[in-house]
Design a protein around this motif. Structure first.
Motif, PDB file in Angstrom:
ATOM      1  N   LEU A   1       0.831  -0.794   0.168  1.00 20.89           N
ATOM      2  CA  LEU A   1      -0.362   0.101  -0.334  1.00 20.89           C
ATOM      3  C   LEU A   1       0.637   0.824  -0.097  1.00 20.89           C
ATOM      4  CD1 LEU A   1      -3.146  -1.168   2.232  1.00 20.89           C
ATOM      5  CD2 LEU A   1      -3.415  -0.966   0.091  1.00 20.89           C
ATOM      6  N   ARG A   2       1.611   1.306   0.481  1.00 16.60           N
ATOM      7  CA  ARG A   2       2.653   1.967   0.546  1.00 16.60           C
ATOM      8  C   ARG A   2       3.699   3.126  -0.001  1.00 16.60           C
ATOM      9  NH1 ARG A   2       6.461   1.003   5.039  1.00 16.60           N
ATOM     10  NH2 ARG A   2       7.464  -0.042   3.717  1.00 16.60           N
ATOM     11  N   GLN A   3       3.945   1.938  -1.148  1.00 18.17           N
ATOM     12  CA  GLN A   3       4.605   1.880  -2.788  1.00 18.17           C
ATOM     13  C   GLN A   3       3.466   2.559  -3.762  1.00 18.17           C
ATOM     14  OE1 GLN A   3       5.646  -2.251  -3.849  1.00 18.17           O
ATOM     15  NE2 GLN A   3       7.494  -2.114  -2.675  1.00 18.17           N
ATOM     16  N   ARG A   4       1.953   2.234  -3.451  1.00 16.33           N
ATOM     17  CA  ARG A   4       1.467   2.650  -4.384  1.00 16.33           C
ATOM     18  C   ARG A   4       1.003   3.439  -3.647  1.00 16.33           C
ATOM     19  NH1 ARG A   4      -2.088  -2.536  -7.598  1.00 16.33           N
ATOM     20  NH2 ARG A   4      -2.640  -0.445  -8.224  1.00 16.33           N
ATOM     21  N   ARG A   5       0.681   4.364  -2.810  1.00 21.59           N
ATOM     22  CA  ARG A   5       0.287   5.315  -2.307  1.00 21.59           C
ATOM     23  C   ARG A   5       0.840   7.046  -2.571  1.00 21.59           C
ATOM     24  NH1 ARG A   5       0.108   4.626   3.679  1.00 21.59           N
ATOM     25  NH2 ARG A   5      -2.187   3.369   2.853  1.00 21.59           N
TER      26      ARG A   5
ATOM     27  N   MET B   1       6.974  13.323  -2.222  1.00 19.41           N
ATOM     28  CA  MET B   1       7.258  12.437  -1.018  1.00 19.41           C
ATOM     29  C   MET B   1       6.715  10.670  -1.328  1.00 19.41           C
ATOM     30  SD  MET B   1       8.494  15.085   0.519  1.00 19.41           S
ATOM     31  CE  MET B   1       9.556  13.554   1.873  1.00 19.41           C
ATOM     32  N   SER B   2       6.177   9.984  -1.697  1.00 23.37           N
ATOM     33  CA  SER B   2       5.932   8.840  -2.447  1.00 23.37           C
ATOM     34  C   SER B   2       7.109   8.002  -3.101  1.00 23.37           C
ATOM     35  CB  SER B   2       4.003   9.167  -3.308  1.00 23.37           C
ATOM     36  OG  SER B   2       4.455  10.551  -4.383  1.00 23.37           O
ATOM     37  N   GLU B   3       6.763   6.505  -2.837  1.00 26.22           N
ATOM     38  CA  GLU B   3       7.489   5.918  -3.625  1.00 26.22           C
ATOM     39  C   GLU B   3       7.265   5.546  -5.121  1.00 26.22           C
ATOM     40  OE1 GLU B   3       8.400   2.271  -1.228  1.00 26.22           O
ATOM     41  OE2 GLU B   3       8.587   3.789   0.639  1.00 26.22           O
ATOM     42  N   GLY B   4       8.030   6.375  -5.552  1.00 31.56           N
ATOM     43  CA  GLY B   4       8.109   6.544  -7.009  1.00 31.56           C
ATOM     44  C   GLY B   4       7.746   7.311  -7.914  1.00 31.56           C
ATOM     45  N   ARG B   5       8.106   7.770  -9.180  1.00 29.04           N
ATOM     46  CA  ARG B   5       8.272   8.678 -10.212  1.00 29.04           C
ATOM     47  C   ARG B   5       5.792   9.324  -9.496  1.00 29.04           C
ATOM     48  NH1 ARG B   5      11.574  10.891 -12.271  1.00 29.04           N
ATOM     49  NH2 ARG B   5      13.511   9.483 -13.323  1.00 29.04           N
TER      50      ARG B   5
ATOM     51  N   ASP C   1      10.411  10.700  -6.843  1.00 32.94           N
ATOM     52  CA  ASP C   1      10.635  10.736  -5.313  1.00 32.94           C
ATOM     53  C   ASP C   1      11.960  11.117  -4.865  1.00 32.94           C
ATOM     54  OD1 ASP C   1      12.080   8.125  -6.613  1.00 32.94           O
ATOM     55  OD2 ASP C   1      11.815   6.842  -4.574  1.00 32.94           O
ATOM     56  N   GLY C   2      11.113  11.731  -4.056  1.00 31.84           N
ATOM     57  CA  GLY C   2      11.850  12.584  -2.682  1.00 31.84           C
ATOM     58  C   GLY C   2      12.524  14.615  -3.312  1.00 31.84           C
ATOM     59  N   GLU C   3      11.880  14.257  -4.773  1.00 31.09           N
ATOM     60  CA  GLU C   3      12.362  15.090  -6.143  1.00 31.09           C
ATOM     61  C   GLU C   3      11.155  16.232  -5.291  1.00 31.09           C
ATOM     62  OE1 GLU C   3      13.244  16.377 -10.606  1.00 31.09           O
ATOM     63  OE2 GLU C   3      12.421  14.745  -9.919  1.00 31.09           O
TER      64      GLU C   3
ATOM     65  N   HIS D   1      -1.161  20.790   6.715  1.00 31.98           N
ATOM     66  CA  HIS D   1      -0.806  19.715   5.486  1.00 31.98           C
ATOM     67  C   HIS D   1      -1.185  20.308   4.046  1.00 31.98           C
ATOM     68  CE1 HIS D   1      -4.680  19.155   7.679  1.00 31.98           C
ATOM     69  NE2 HIS D   1      -4.923  17.501   6.278  1.00 31.98           N
ATOM     70  N   THR D   2      -1.200  19.021   3.055  1.00 35.70           N
ATOM     71  CA  THR D   2      -1.804  19.183   2.041  1.00 35.70           C
ATOM     72  C   THR D   2      -2.525  18.321   2.075  1.00 35.70           C
ATOM     73  OG1 THR D   2       0.030  19.856   1.193  1.00 35.70           O
ATOM     74  CG2 THR D   2      -1.230  18.991  -0.466  1.00 35.70           C
ATOM     75  N   GLN D   3      -3.985  18.421   1.406  1.00 35.59           N
ATOM     76  CA  GLN D   3      -4.743  17.519   1.213  1.00 35.59           C
ATOM     77  C   GLN D   3      -5.099  16.347   0.151  1.00 35.59           C
ATOM     78  OE1 GLN D   3      -7.678  20.425   1.531  1.00 35.59           O
ATOM     79  NE2 GLN D   3      -9.123  19.929   3.414  1.00 35.59           N
ATOM     80  N   GLN D   4      -5.114  15.130   0.730  1.00 33.92           N
ATOM     81  CA  GLN D   4      -5.044  14.197  -0.623  1.00 33.92           C
ATOM     82  C   GLN D   4      -5.804  14.035  -1.470  1.00 33.92           C
ATOM     83  OE1 GLN D   4      -0.942  13.699  -1.703  1.00 33.92           O
ATOM     84  NE2 GLN D   4      -1.108  15.166  -0.130  1.00 33.92           N
TER      85      GLN D   4
END
Length: 187
Positions: free
Chosen positions: A22-26, A48-52, A91-93, A166-169
């Motif tokens: 779930l963390r990878q897909r969020r 701040m997600s995992e992945g582009r 990710d992280g950019e 916070h930013t609303q997702q």
């Protein structure tokens, strides 16, 4: 007793595996404000997600006395895509969107005369919302992130502060669908 312990270990293992998937897909974007070297408030977005995360559209909304004026600010008007925000973020950019004054000017230009050329001078303070729409990783559905800022003049200079911490997702559900459809521009 050994069987009960083994079942508990497997349940814990499956829970950790599920949380990792779930963390990878969020998706998780942070829209924030910083101050540049000349004390001008600047807006930036961080992945701040995992992945582009591929930014498809950036929209700005100005709220004045309960009335909303909005516009797509992904591409500057008549600028030959020189300052487009449409791009992938690793990710992280992070990506600097520019000063709030420039973003406000883009929204006013997108209104085509429906509002005054400088609403901040006229009203003194306004609420300004930034909405990012894009695709995270290999997903086929667009997601969105939104954050509001209070812009006001203090001693002639522009100041910005977040309306929420916070930013609303918006990752799923009817609200995500509505925001994505409202802010989707086909390029």
């Amino acid at each position: 007793m050994a069987n009960v312990i083994m079942v508990m270990v497997w349940i814990t293992y499956l829970q950790l595996l599920l949380n990792g998937i779930l963390r990878q897909r969020r998706s998780s974007l942070i829209i924030s404000c910083s101050v540049s070297t000349d004390n001008t408030p600047t807006c930036f977005v961080s992945n701040m997600s995992e992945g582009r995360f591929h930014i498809q559209n950036v929209a700005g909304d100005i709220e004045i006395d309960g009335e909303r004026f909005g516009g797509d600010i992904t591409e500057p008007v008549a600028n030959n895509h020189e300052q487009s925000f449409q791009r992938p973020l690793a990710d992280g950019e992070s990506l600097e969107l520019g000063t709030f004054k420039d973003l406000l000017d883009r929204v006013v230009a997108a209104q085509h005369g429906d509002m005054t050329s400088d609403p901040l001078q006229k009203y003194g303070k306004i609420d300004f919302y930034i909405t990012i729409v894009g695709i995270h990783g290999a997903s086929r559905k667009a997601v969105a992130a939104r954050r509001g800022f209070r812009l006001h003049l203090e001693d002639g200079s522009l100041k910005a502060s977040g309306l929420l911490r916070h930013t609303q997702q918006y990752r799923w559900g009817p609200k995500r669908r509505r925001i994505v459809e409202q802010n989707q521009v086909i390029n």
